[in-house]
Design a protein around this motif. Structure first.
Motif, mmCIF file in Angstrom:
data_model
loop_
_atom_site.group_PDB
_atom_site.id
_atom_site.type_symbol
_atom_site.label_atom_id
_atom_site.label_comp_id
_atom_site.label_asym_id
_atom_site.label_seq_id
_atom_site.Cartn_x
_atom_site.Cartn_y
_atom_site.Cartn_z
ATOM 1 N N MET A 1 0.848 -1.184 0.000
ATOM 2 C CA MET A 1 0.000 0.000 0.000
ATOM 3 C C MET A 1 0.894 1.247 0.000
ATOM 4 O O MET A 1 1.759 1.403 0.841
ATOM 5 C CB MET A 1 -0.883 -0.038 1.241
ATOM 6 C CG MET A 1 -1.948 0.989 1.225
ATOM 7 S SD MET A 1 -3.104 0.614 2.562
ATOM 8 C CE MET A 1 -4.057 2.063 2.505
ATOM 9 N N SER A 2 0.673 2.111 -0.924
ATOM 10 C CA SER A 2 1.503 3.305 -1.033
ATOM 11 C C SER A 2 0.925 4.433 -0.177
ATOM 12 O O SER A 2 -0.274 4.538 0.013
ATOM 13 C CB SER A 2 1.604 3.747 -2.487
ATOM 14 O OG SER A 2 0.346 4.167 -2.929
ATOM 15 N N ALA A 3 1.825 5.264 0.322
ATOM 16 C CA ALA A 3 1.404 6.411 1.128
ATOM 17 C C ALA A 3 0.926 7.512 0.187
ATOM 18 O O ALA A 3 1.621 7.891 -0.740
ATOM 19 C CB ALA A 3 2.568 6.894 1.983
ATOM 20 N N ARG A 4 -0.280 7.992 0.423
ATOM 21 C CA ARG A 4 -0.838 9.052 -0.400
ATOM 22 C C ARG A 4 -0.905 10.332 0.425
ATOM 23 O O ARG A 4 -1.214 10.297 1.607
ATOM 24 C CB ARG A 4 -2.226 8.670 -0.884
ATOM 25 C CG ARG A 4 -2.199 7.510 -1.865
ATOM 26 C CD ARG A 4 -3.582 7.190 -2.332
ATOM 27 N NE ARG A 4 -4.213 8.354 -2.926
ATOM 28 C CZ ARG A 4 -4.839 8.341 -4.081
ATOM 29 N NH1 ARG A 4 -4.926 7.243 -4.757
ATOM 30 N NH2 ARG A 4 -5.397 9.419 -4.547
ATOM 31 N N ASP B 1 -4.827 14.261 -2.291
ATOM 32 C CA ASP B 1 -6.160 13.647 -2.367
ATOM 33 C C ASP B 1 -7.243 14.716 -2.339
ATOM 34 O O ASP B 1 -8.207 14.660 -3.101
ATOM 35 C CB ASP B 1 -6.383 12.669 -1.204
ATOM 36 C CG ASP B 1 -5.935 11.272 -1.530
ATOM 37 O OD1 ASP B 1 -5.458 11.041 -2.658
ATOM 38 O OD2 ASP B 1 -6.077 10.400 -0.641
ATOM 39 N N ASN B 2 -7.074 15.698 -1.453
ATOM 40 C CA ASN B 2 -8.046 16.782 -1.356
ATOM 41 C C ASN B 2 -8.124 17.573 -2.659
ATOM 42 O O ASN B 2 -9.209 17.898 -3.134
ATOM 43 C CB ASN B 2 -7.694 17.706 -0.184
ATOM 44 C CG ASN B 2 -8.758 18.750 0.041
ATOM 45 O OD1 ASN B 2 -9.941 18.448 0.032
ATOM 46 N ND2 ASN B 2 -8.331 19.990 0.216
ATOM 47 N N ALA C 1 -12.437 16.884 -9.009
ATOM 48 C CA ALA C 1 -13.499 15.982 -9.446
ATOM 49 C C ALA C 1 -14.878 16.583 -9.180
ATOM 50 O O ALA C 1 -15.767 16.520 -10.038
ATOM 51 C CB ALA C 1 -13.363 14.624 -8.756
ATOM 52 N N ILE C 2 -15.052 17.188 -8.011
ATOM 53 C CA ILE C 2 -16.340 17.825 -7.684
ATOM 54 C C ILE C 2 -16.637 18.941 -8.673
ATOM 55 O O ILE C 2 -17.759 19.059 -9.175
ATOM 56 C CB ILE C 2 -16.336 18.358 -6.234
ATOM 57 C CG1 ILE C 2 -16.364 17.181 -5.249
ATOM 58 C CG2 ILE C 2 -17.507 19.299 -5.981
ATOM 59 C CD1 ILE C 2 -16.131 17.580 -3.797
ATOM 60 N N ASP D 1 -6.512 11.150 -10.194
ATOM 61 C CA ASP D 1 -5.833 9.937 -9.755
ATOM 62 C C ASP D 1 -6.666 9.159 -8.744
ATOM 63 O O ASP D 1 -6.159 8.260 -8.088
ATOM 64 C CB ASP D 1 -4.481 10.289 -9.118
ATOM 65 C CG ASP D 1 -3.528 10.914 -10.114
ATOM 66 O OD1 ASP D 1 -3.607 10.569 -11.305
ATOM 67 O OD2 ASP D 1 -2.706 11.751 -9.704
ATOM 68 N N LEU D 2 -7.925 9.506 -8.617
ATOM 69 C CA LEU D 2 -8.793 8.840 -7.647
ATOM 70 C C LEU D 2 -9.248 7.486 -8.174
ATOM 71 O O LEU D 2 -9.490 7.336 -9.376
ATOM 72 C CB LEU D 2 -10.008 9.711 -7.328
ATOM 73 C CG LEU D 2 -9.701 11.073 -6.703
ATOM 74 C CD1 LEU D 2 -10.960 11.923 -6.635
ATOM 75 C CD2 LEU D 2 -9.095 10.901 -5.327
#
Length: 176
Positions: free
Chosen positions: A1-4, A9-10, A16-17, A34-35
């Motif tokens: 699992m990679s650290a994001r 992300d925000n 995206a919104i 990238d989501l």
């Protein structure tokens, strides 16, 4: 699992919104963020209040060549080109901002936009791959979307030389 990164992300969620609010299709969201798909699907349902539409994206360049859609697509692409040259923003942000400016400009004339955000995004991709190009009208010197194999020295846009039946019926999308 990679650290994001939470901040990245925000940023991706905010982007995206913004695209969902402008009517982007899920395929565009997948390509421009990238989501993960599951997160985009959940976000789409939450923001739009419905499931995303299914079906294929526009894959033909023909729509952009018809009279009124060509004028709308050309207006959007000229705004996008200007933003890319003058502002330090990435391509997806330029598409979003150019689309917002395009819709504001068209609505200021009392006309409904003919170009959706997803179709505008596809137009930029079509130009990037050489399927269509921006060509200068020999009369007004404006840049218009056209086939790349068209003779540039003979090209006259749809504003300078509208089709014979143009203007006979006032429809949404008519920019004069």
């Amino acid at each position: 699992m990679s650290a994001r990164s939470l901040l990245e992300d925000n940023r991706q969620i905010v982007k995206a919104i913004r695209m969902i609010e402008l009517g982007a299709r899920l395929q565009m969201l997948q390509s421009e963020t990238d989501l993960p798909y599951e997160r985009l699907l959940k976000l789409y349902k939450e923001v739009a209040g419905k499931s995303p539409s299914k079906g294929q994206l526009p894959f033909s360049t023909d729509w952009f060549m018809t009279w009124q859609p060509n004028i709308h697509a050309s207006l959007f692409y000229n705004i996008h080109t200007y933003l890319m040259k003058s502002a330090p923003i990435d391509d997806s942000d330029a598409i979003i901002k150019a689309y917002e400016l395009y819709t504001a400009e068209v609505k200021s004339y009392g006309v409904e936009p003919m170009l959706s955000l997803t179709r505008a995004w596809r137009l930029v991709r079509f130009i990037d791959t050489g399927l269509v190009t921006a060509m200068q009208c020999r009369r007004c010197k404006g840049q218009f979307i056209n086939h790349p194999y068209e003779l540039e020295d003979r090209f006259v846009c749809g504003l300078c030389e509208p089709p014979a039946r143009a203007g006979k019926a006032r429809k949404a999308g008519a920019i004069h």
